[in-house]
Design a protein around this motif. Structure first.
Motif, mmCIF file in Angstrom:
data_model
loop_
_atom_site.group_PDB
_atom_site.id
_atom_site.type_symbol
_atom_site.label_atom_id
_atom_site.label_comp_id
_atom_site.label_asym_id
_atom_site.label_seq_id
_atom_site.Cartn_x
_atom_site.Cartn_y
_atom_site.Cartn_z
ATOM 1 N N THR A 174 -77.161 -2.507 -111.789
ATOM 2 C CA THR A 174 -78.301 -1.873 -111.118
ATOM 3 C C THR A 174 -78.619 -2.621 -109.822
ATOM 4 O O THR A 174 -78.815 -2.003 -108.759
ATOM 5 C CB THR A 174 -79.535 -1.868 -112.043
ATOM 6 O OG1 THR A 174 -79.201 -1.168 -113.237
ATOM 7 C CG2 THR A 174 -80.730 -1.227 -111.380
ATOM 8 N N ASP A 175 -78.662 -3.965 -109.905
ATOM 9 C CA ASP A 175 -78.947 -4.779 -108.718
ATOM 10 C C ASP A 175 -77.870 -4.574 -107.660
ATOM 11 O O ASP A 175 -78.172 -4.495 -106.463
ATOM 12 C CB ASP A 175 -79.029 -6.259 -109.093
ATOM 13 C CG ASP A 175 -80.237 -6.578 -109.963
ATOM 14 O OD1 ASP A 175 -81.119 -5.712 -110.122
ATOM 15 O OD2 ASP A 175 -80.271 -7.709 -110.512
ATOM 16 N N ASN A 176 -76.617 -4.475 -108.095
ATOM 17 C CA ASN A 176 -75.493 -4.288 -107.174
ATOM 18 C C ASN A 176 -75.631 -2.951 -106.441
ATOM 19 O O ASN A 176 -75.413 -2.875 -105.227
ATOM 20 C CB ASN A 176 -74.168 -4.345 -107.944
ATOM 21 C CG ASN A 176 -72.986 -4.481 -107.022
ATOM 22 O OD1 ASN A 176 -73.074 -5.106 -105.981
ATOM 23 N ND2 ASN A 176 -71.870 -3.866 -107.412
ATOM 24 N N ALA A 177 -76.002 -1.906 -107.188
ATOM 25 C CA ALA A 177 -76.186 -0.597 -106.563
ATOM 26 C C ALA A 177 -77.336 -0.656 -105.545
ATOM 27 O O ALA A 177 -77.236 -0.093 -104.444
ATOM 28 C CB ALA A 177 -76.462 0.458 -107.629
ATOM 29 N N THR A 178 -78.424 -1.340 -105.886
ATOM 30 C CA THR A 178 -79.565 -1.484 -104.973
ATOM 31 C C THR A 178 -79.146 -2.230 -103.710
ATOM 32 O O THR A 178 -79.462 -1.812 -102.582
ATOM 33 C CB THR A 178 -80.716 -2.244 -105.668
ATOM 34 O OG1 THR A 178 -81.083 -1.530 -106.843
ATOM 35 C CG2 THR A 178 -81.920 -2.391 -104.760
ATOM 36 N N GLU A 184 -79.002 -1.205 -99.688
ATOM 37 C CA GLU A 184 -79.624 -2.013 -98.623
ATOM 38 C C GLU A 184 -78.595 -2.379 -97.553
ATOM 39 O O GLU A 184 -78.905 -2.352 -96.353
ATOM 40 C CB GLU A 184 -80.255 -3.277 -99.204
ATOM 41 C CG GLU A 184 -81.494 -3.022 -100.046
ATOM 42 C CD GLU A 184 -82.612 -2.365 -99.238
ATOM 43 O OE1 GLU A 184 -82.890 -2.791 -98.094
ATOM 44 O OE2 GLU A 184 -83.207 -1.407 -99.759
ATOM 45 N N VAL A 185 -77.372 -2.723 -97.994
ATOM 46 C CA VAL A 185 -76.309 -3.063 -97.032
ATOM 47 C C VAL A 185 -76.018 -1.859 -96.153
ATOM 48 O O VAL A 185 -75.865 -1.975 -94.923
ATOM 49 C CB VAL A 185 -75.026 -3.544 -97.764
ATOM 50 C CG1 VAL A 185 -73.834 -3.581 -96.834
ATOM 51 C CG2 VAL A 185 -75.262 -4.907 -98.366
ATOM 52 N N THR A 186 -75.965 -0.681 -96.744
ATOM 53 C CA THR A 186 -75.708 0.541 -95.980
ATOM 54 C C THR A 186 -76.810 0.752 -94.936
ATOM 55 O O THR A 186 -76.535 1.083 -93.779
ATOM 56 C CB THR A 186 -75.615 1.759 -96.923
ATOM 57 O OG1 THR A 186 -74.592 1.515 -97.891
ATOM 58 C CG2 THR A 186 -75.305 3.032 -96.177
#
Length: 134
Positions: A111-115, A119-121
């Motif tokens: 979940t954190d990775n997807a978030t 944010e990176v995008t």
């Protein structure tokens, strides 16, 4: 019609009826099988009787002290194996708990990775805007 019978050096139980050593035991229909009769002969020897017709089977001698020692050793081995089993069961239960915890942590990390990917995008889009000539 004659039934085949055999005598053995051991008490034989057929259904609800018991045949003492030396008593004729029916072999075939209503009795034991020929294979069972052979096993009795193999395990207990052929029937032997004294002149009075009583079984004269040799009584095996047993070294009780040796038997007790063997039983004590088996009991000690059983205790050790029971302790090992208890320890391994506790380790398994702990590993199951650890696995459950790790699965939850893995879900949170996904979940954190997807978030973070979102944010990176967004940040990359901001960088592109700032780099764009004005």
């Amino acid at each position: 019609m004659s039934k085949k019978t055999e005598q053995f050096n051991v008490t034989v139980k057929v259904g609800k009826k018991s045949y003492a050593p030396g008593d004729p035991v029916p072999v075939g229909t209503g009795g034991i099988t020929a294979e069972e009769a052979e096993k009795f002969r193999k395990n207990f020897g052929s029937f032997a009787a004294d002149p009075d017709g009583k079984a004269a089977a040799p009584v095996p001698s047993v070294d009780l002290e040796k038997l007790r020692d063997a039983i004590e050793k088996l009991s000690a081995d059983n205790d050790k194996l029971s302790a090992d089993n208890d320890r391994l069961t506790a380790e398994r239960d702990s590993a199951i708990g650890d696995r459950s915890t790790l699965l939850k942590q893995n879900e949170q990390l996904e979940t954190d990775n997807a978030t973070l990917a979102g944010e990176v995008t967004k940040l990359q889009a901001e960088i592109e805007k700032l780099k764009a000539p004005k």
